[in-house]
Structure formats: C-alpha cells, structure tokens
Design a protein around this motif. Structure first.
Motif, PDB file in Angstrom:
ATOM      1  N   LYS A  57     -11.665  11.687  -6.260  1.00 15.56           N
ATOM      2  CA  LYS A  57     -11.793  10.835  -5.258  1.00 15.56           C
ATOM      3  C   LYS A  57     -10.645   9.831  -5.557  1.00 15.56           C
ATOM      4  O   LYS A  57     -10.130   9.513  -4.736  1.00 15.56           O
ATOM      5  CB  LYS A  57     -13.080  10.410  -5.267  1.00 15.56           C
ATOM      6  N   ASP A  58     -10.484   9.436  -6.639  1.00 12.82           N
ATOM      7  CA  ASP A  58      -9.479   8.359  -7.334  1.00 12.82           C
ATOM      8  C   ASP A  58      -7.953   9.002  -6.808  1.00 12.82           C
ATOM      9  O   ASP A  58      -7.260   8.172  -6.082  1.00 12.82           O
ATOM     10  CB  ASP A  58      -9.404   8.436  -8.713  1.00 12.82           C
ATOM     11  N   ARG A  59      -7.805  10.392  -6.870  1.00  9.87           N
ATOM     12  CA  ARG A  59      -6.531  10.851  -6.667  1.00  9.87           C
ATOM     13  C   ARG A  59      -6.156  10.691  -5.077  1.00  9.87           C
ATOM     14  O   ARG A  59      -5.103  10.696  -4.574  1.00  9.87           O
ATOM     15  CB  ARG A  59      -6.166  12.111  -7.138  1.00  9.87           C
ATOM     16  N   LEU A  60      -7.242  11.200  -4.390  1.00  6.26           N
ATOM     17  CA  LEU A  60      -7.410  11.163  -2.844  1.00  6.26           C
ATOM     18  C   LEU A  60      -7.062   9.572  -2.387  1.00  6.26           C
ATOM     19  O   LEU A  60      -6.167   9.401  -1.747  1.00  6.26           O
ATOM     20  CB  LEU A  60      -8.617  11.605  -2.205  1.00  6.26           C
ATOM     21  N   GLN A  61      -7.847   8.665  -3.010  1.00  2.00           N
ATOM     22  CA  GLN A  61      -7.528   7.320  -2.624  1.00  2.00           C
ATOM     23  C   GLN A  61      -6.058   6.889  -3.028  1.00  2.00           C
ATOM     24  O   GLN A  61      -5.432   6.085  -2.304  1.00  2.00           O
ATOM     25  CB  GLN A  61      -8.441   6.314  -3.358  1.00  2.00           C
ATOM     26  N   ALA A  62      -5.715   7.199  -4.128  1.00  2.00           N
ATOM     27  CA  ALA A  62      -4.161   7.022  -4.557  1.00  2.00           C
ATOM     28  C   ALA A  62      -3.346   7.474  -3.516  1.00  2.00           C
ATOM     29  O   ALA A  62      -2.309   6.800  -3.018  1.00  2.00           O
ATOM     30  CB  ALA A  62      -4.032   7.468  -6.066  1.00  2.00           C
ATOM     31  N   ARG A  63      -3.384   8.804  -3.147  1.00  2.00           N
ATOM     32  CA  ARG A  63      -2.556   9.312  -2.180  1.00  2.00           C
ATOM     33  C   ARG A  63      -2.450   8.439  -0.857  1.00  2.00           C
ATOM     34  O   ARG A  63      -1.573   8.433  -0.133  1.00  2.00           O
ATOM     35  CB  ARG A  63      -2.730  10.757  -1.871  1.00  2.00           C
ATOM     36  N   GLU A  64      -3.779   8.186  -0.525  1.00  2.00           N
ATOM     37  CA  GLU A  64      -3.797   7.475   0.860  1.00  2.00           C
ATOM     38  C   GLU A  64      -3.202   6.077   0.835  1.00  2.00           C
ATOM     39  O   GLU A  64      -2.513   5.633   1.827  1.00  2.00           O
ATOM     40  CB  GLU A  64      -5.450   7.155   1.148  1.00  2.00           C
ATOM     41  N   ILE A  65      -3.169   5.340  -0.441  1.00  2.00           N
ATOM     42  CA  ILE A  65      -2.457   4.193  -0.529  1.00  2.00           C
ATOM     43  C   ILE A  65      -0.942   4.221  -0.655  1.00  2.00           C
ATOM     44  O   ILE A  65      -0.530   3.348   0.164  1.00  2.00           O
ATOM     45  CB  ILE A  65      -3.006   3.361  -2.029  1.00  2.00           C
ATOM     46  N   ASP A  66      -0.690   5.268  -1.247  1.00  2.00           N
ATOM     47  CA  ASP A  66       0.915   5.696  -1.153  1.00  2.00           C
ATOM     48  C   ASP A  66       1.334   5.980   0.241  1.00  2.00           C
ATOM     49  O   ASP A  66       2.250   5.292   0.629  1.00  2.00           O
ATOM     50  CB  ASP A  66       1.372   6.910  -1.996  1.00  2.00           C
ATOM     51  N   ASN A  67       0.434   6.511   1.036  1.00  2.00           N
ATOM     52  CA  ASN A  67       0.766   6.812   2.406  1.00  2.00           C
ATOM     53  C   ASN A  67       0.894   5.493   3.523  1.00  2.00           C
ATOM     54  O   ASN A  67       1.801   5.266   4.090  1.00  2.00           O
ATOM     55  CB  ASN A  67      -0.083   7.854   3.044  1.00  2.00           C
ATOM     56  N   LEU A  68      -0.008   4.604   2.930  1.00  2.00           N
ATOM     57  CA  LEU A  68       0.041   3.276   3.847  1.00  2.00           C
ATOM     58  C   LEU A  68       0.826   2.545   3.390  1.00  2.00           C
ATOM     59  O   LEU A  68       1.596   1.893   4.335  1.00  2.00           O
ATOM     60  CB  LEU A  68      -1.444   2.617   3.369  1.00  2.00           C
ATOM     61  N   LYS A  69       1.314   2.598   2.175  1.00  2.00           N
ATOM     62  CA  LYS A  69       2.546   1.746   1.658  1.00  2.00           C
ATOM     63  C   LYS A  69       3.862   2.408   2.458  1.00  2.00           C
ATOM     64  O   LYS A  69       4.686   1.556   2.829  1.00  2.00           O
ATOM     65  CB  LYS A  69       2.802   1.765   0.153  1.00  2.00           C
ATOM     66  N   LEU A  70       3.871   3.664   2.257  1.00  2.00           N
ATOM     67  CA  LEU A  70       5.121   4.355   3.057  1.00  2.00           C
ATOM     68  C   LEU A  70       5.143   3.910   4.483  1.00  2.00           C
ATOM     69  O   LEU A  70       6.170   3.740   5.113  1.00  2.00           O
ATOM     70  CB  LEU A  70       5.093   5.913   2.797  1.00  2.00           C
ATOM     71  N   ASN A  71       3.987   4.154   5.253  1.00  2.00           N
ATOM     72  CA  ASN A  71       3.888   3.676   6.651  1.00  2.00           C
ATOM     73  C   ASN A  71       4.326   2.077   6.823  1.00  2.00           C
ATOM     74  O   ASN A  71       5.043   1.814   7.982  1.00  2.00           O
ATOM     75  CB  ASN A  71       2.472   3.814   7.233  1.00  2.00           C
ATOM     76  N   PHE A  72       3.850   1.237   5.929  1.00  2.00           N
ATOM     77  CA  PHE A  72       4.044  -0.137   6.249  1.00  2.00           C
ATOM     78  C   PHE A  72       5.669  -0.357   5.858  1.00  2.00           C
ATOM     79  O   PHE A  72       6.384  -1.178   6.585  1.00  2.00           O
ATOM     80  CB  PHE A  72       3.399  -0.906   5.144  1.00  2.00           C
ATOM     81  N   SER A  73       6.264   0.452   5.167  1.00  2.00           N
ATOM     82  CA  SER A  73       7.623   0.433   4.773  1.00  2.00           C
ATOM     83  C   SER A  73       8.415   0.780   6.031  1.00  2.00           C
ATOM     84  O   SER A  73       9.353   0.198   6.726  1.00  2.00           O
ATOM     85  CB  SER A  73       8.040   1.111   3.669  1.00  2.00           C
ATOM     86  N   ILE A  74       8.024   1.768   6.653  1.00  2.00           N
ATOM     87  CA  ILE A  74       8.467   2.516   7.875  1.00  2.00           C
ATOM     88  C   ILE A  74       8.293   1.320   8.973  1.00  2.00           C
ATOM     89  O   ILE A  74       9.386   1.227   9.687  1.00  2.00           O
ATOM     90  CB  ILE A  74       8.217   3.791   8.037  1.00  2.00           C
ATOM     91  N   LEU A  75       7.138   0.989   9.100  1.00  2.00           N
ATOM     92  CA  LEU A  75       7.077  -0.111  10.204  1.00  2.00           C
ATOM     93  C   LEU A  75       7.831  -1.186   9.986  1.00  2.00           C
ATOM     94  O   LEU A  75       8.382  -1.795  11.045  1.00  2.00           O
ATOM     95  CB  LEU A  75       5.641  -0.621  10.271  1.00  2.00           C
ATOM     96  N   ASN A  76       8.176  -1.583   8.868  1.00  2.00           N
ATOM     97  CA  ASN A  76       9.116  -3.052   8.588  1.00  2.00           C
ATOM     98  C   ASN A  76      10.606  -2.620   9.056  1.00  2.00           C
ATOM     99  O   ASN A  76      11.096  -3.414   9.476  1.00  2.00           O
ATOM    100  CB  ASN A  76       8.926  -3.240   7.079  1.00  2.00           C
ATOM    101  N   LYS A  77      10.928  -1.342   8.446  1.00  2.00           N
ATOM    102  CA  LYS A  77      12.273  -0.840   9.083  1.00  2.00           C
ATOM    103  C   LYS A  77      12.441  -0.968  10.732  1.00  2.00           C
ATOM    104  O   LYS A  77      13.474  -1.396  10.949  1.00  2.00           O
ATOM    105  CB  LYS A  77      12.735   0.596   8.450  1.00  2.00           C
ATOM    106  N   LYS A  78      11.473  -0.361  11.106  1.00  2.00           N
ATOM    107  CA  LYS A  78      11.559  -0.184  12.646  1.00  2.00           C
ATOM    108  C   LYS A  78      11.422  -1.978  13.248  1.00  2.00           C
ATOM    109  O   LYS A  78      11.965  -2.173  14.131  1.00  2.00           O
ATOM    110  CB  LYS A  78      10.444   0.351  13.155  1.00  2.00           C
ATOM    111  N   MET A  79      10.649  -2.617  12.581  1.00  2.00           N
ATOM    112  CA  MET A  79      10.819  -3.995  13.262  1.00  2.00           C
ATOM    113  C   MET A  79      12.011  -4.755  13.052  1.00  2.00           C
ATOM    114  O   MET A  79      12.423  -5.827  13.616  1.00  2.00           O
ATOM    115  CB  MET A  79       9.562  -4.800  12.427  1.00  2.00           C
ATOM    116  N   ASP A  80      12.679  -4.430  11.810  1.00  2.00           N
ATOM    117  CA  ASP A  80      14.036  -4.936  11.582  1.00  2.00           C
ATOM    118  C   ASP A  80      15.055  -4.488  12.703  1.00  2.00           C
ATOM    119  O   ASP A  80      15.830  -5.422  13.373  1.00  2.00           O
ATOM    120  CB  ASP A  80      14.595  -4.183  10.345  1.00  2.00           C
TER     121      ASP A  80
END
Length: 325
Positions: A57-80
C-alpha cells in the motif's frame, strides 16, 4: 537432558538437589513468551514506520504521489507557455489595439493583481506537498483572472471597432457626382459672387455642374431626414443625417429616388441633378455640416478620387468666381 542443580546444606554438611516447582516453572515460561511477543510487536511497529520497510500500500501511494508531482510539473510548464501567449496578447492589446482606438492601456497592477488579504488556500495547508499545490493553484487563479480581464478588454475593443466602422461609413467621404458625369466644378466653398445680386457673399457648399438627370450619390451612410422643397432657395433638396454630428444637403434636384426615414449607404443613388429653386442652371449644390456648422466639403473627398484629381478639384474650388445659386 536438563541440568540438575544443587545447593549446599550447611546444617547437614551435604549437597542437596534443587527442586523447581512446576507452577513456578510454568510462570517463568509464560513470562518469557509474553515478553517475546511484546518485543516482537514493538519491533514490527517500529519497522512499519521506518522508510526502510514499505508495505504494498505504501509503494502504491508513493507511486501516486510521484505521478501527482509529475502532473503538477507538466501543468506548470504548460502554464508557462500560456503565460507567454497571454503576455503577448496583453502587449498587443495595450500597444496596438487600444492606441488605435485611442483608449487608455490596462496597467499590469490591474491585470496581475491578487485577491486582497483573503487566504483562499487555507484548506490546502498542512500536507506534505502543500506548497506545490498552493503555488500551482495560485498560478491558475491569477491566470484565470488575467484571461477574464483580457476577454472583457477584447469585448470593449470589438465594440470600439464596430463603432469605428460605423463612424468611417458615416463620414461623407466621396463626391456626390462622379467625375465622368461632371461638366465642371462651377464653384467652391467660401465667399463667391451671387449670380442674382452680384454681391459677394458666403457660399456654404460646392456647386457641381452636370446635365439634368445626372445621378446624385449619398456620400456616407445615414438616414434621409428630408426629401422635399420646403427650404427657401434650395428647390427640391435632400438632407441626410449621418450621425456622429455629420449632415449633408443636396440641392436643386430634378427628382428624388428616396423618401424621408429611409436608410441609405454610401454610393446609393438618392436623386438626380436639376435646376429647381434659386438656380442659374442645372447643377448640384452640396453642403456638409459638422455639429451644426457648415464645413468645406473639399476636406472629405478621400473615398473615390486620386491625389491628382483632388489637387485639380482643389484649384478649381478655391477660385473666387460666381456661384450658380
């Protein structure tokens, strides 16, 4: 075989075997087992809460957090990228569109202003990645506000453009009689000799000499205010209200092609040259009024004549000769 333990009996001067009671023996074993179980449970809890021991469960949550961070990073680049496009539109809005329509620019303090002292992001505080989420949310909010302001600004520019088009269409910008139909430009705007009294007086328009029946054209968009012979001296005449303070008069017509209240466009035929009223011969007397004052029609002929033609007409119009009315 278990070890046999002895103790020394000093009274009898002899070694005797130590006898362990079964109840005590059971108690010791039970205490050992309980202590072992507690120790094992505590170790499990400690390991469970260390980064070195992860459950599925911890590993699954960690992957989800990493994916969210990646999505936020992509979103910020698009907002740029969106920020760059919005800034370009804002620059053109302030330095092109608003200058063209003589409207004040929208300052950056208005375009990029925040939301006052209200903490709109309190519900996002207190999490591991709160700052990332809050910063991204702020950017989205500011960008949304910029787009709303720009959208409203473009609506204003569109209204100004429509009004500008109406103004340009309303200005009396062409000759009322075409050059190929003219005999001559008989008289211009200014002081001229009256054909009847021979006195020098103000001639409030321009006289275009042409054959009876020559078409007369509306010089700008507008509404026919008059098409009658009620004004003294003008004979059959037409008055067009163009709006924006502009009004034109066409005098001495032989007949009308329009009626009062009719909308006309620049270039529409509204009547025909004649010699009705106080007139020396077939011609069109043409006047331009701006805000209630007569102005020189020569200043408005830019819609259908060349520069060479304008110079030639200007020379004829400025000659102090005798008018035809």
């Amino acid at each position: 075989m278990a070890k046999v333990k002895y103790y020394y009996d000093s009274e009898n001067l002899a070694y005797r075997k130590i006898k362990v009671r079964k109840r005590k023996k059971f108690g010791v074993v039970a205490l050992f087992l309980i202590a072992s179980a507690l120790f094992g449970f505590l170790c499990f809890i400690v390991l469970l809460n260390t980064p070195y021991f992860e459950t599925p469960k911890d590993r699954l949550q960690a992957r989800e957090i990493d994916n969210l961070k990646l999505n936020f990073s992509i979103l910020n680049k698009k907002m740029d990228q969106v920020d760059g496009v919005v800034e370009d539109v804002e620059d053109r809005d302030n330095n092109l569109y608003r200058i063209y329509f003589n409207t004040s620019a929208i300052p950056d303090s208005v375009r990029k202003s925040g939301f006052g002292n209200i903490n709109r992001y309190k519900a996002l505080e207190g999490y591991d990645n709160s700052q990332l989420v809050i910063n991204t949310t702020k950017r989205v909010d500011v960008l949304s506000k910029e787009l709303a302001i720009q959208s409203k600004s473009l609506d204003i520019i569109l209204d100004l453009a429509k009004a500008k088009n109406k103004l340009l269409a309303a200005i009396p910008a062409i000759q009322p009689v075409r050059n190929e139909n003219l005999k001559q430009l008989a008289s211009g705007f200014g002081y001229r000799t009256d054909p009847f009294t021979k006195a020098r007086k103000m001639h409030k328009g321009m006289d275009f000499s042409a054959n009876t029946g020559t078409p007369i054209y509306a010089t700008g968009d507008g509404v026919i205010e008059k098409a009658d012979n009620t004004a003294s001296g003008y004979g059959n005449h037409i008055v067009i209200k163009h709006g924006y303070g502009y009004e034109t008069l066409y005098g001495h017509l032989s007949k009308y092609k329009v009626r009062a209240g009719q909308h006309v466009k620049r270039g529409d035929i509204i009547g025909y040259v004649g010699s009705t009223g106080r007139s020396e011969g077939p011609h069109l007397h043409y006047e331009v009024h701006k805000d209630g004052n007569v102005v020189n029609p020569l200043n408005f002929y830019y819609g259908n004549i060349s520069a060479i033609e304008y110079v030639a007409i200007s020379k004829l119009a400025n000659q102090e000769n005798q008018s035809l009315d």
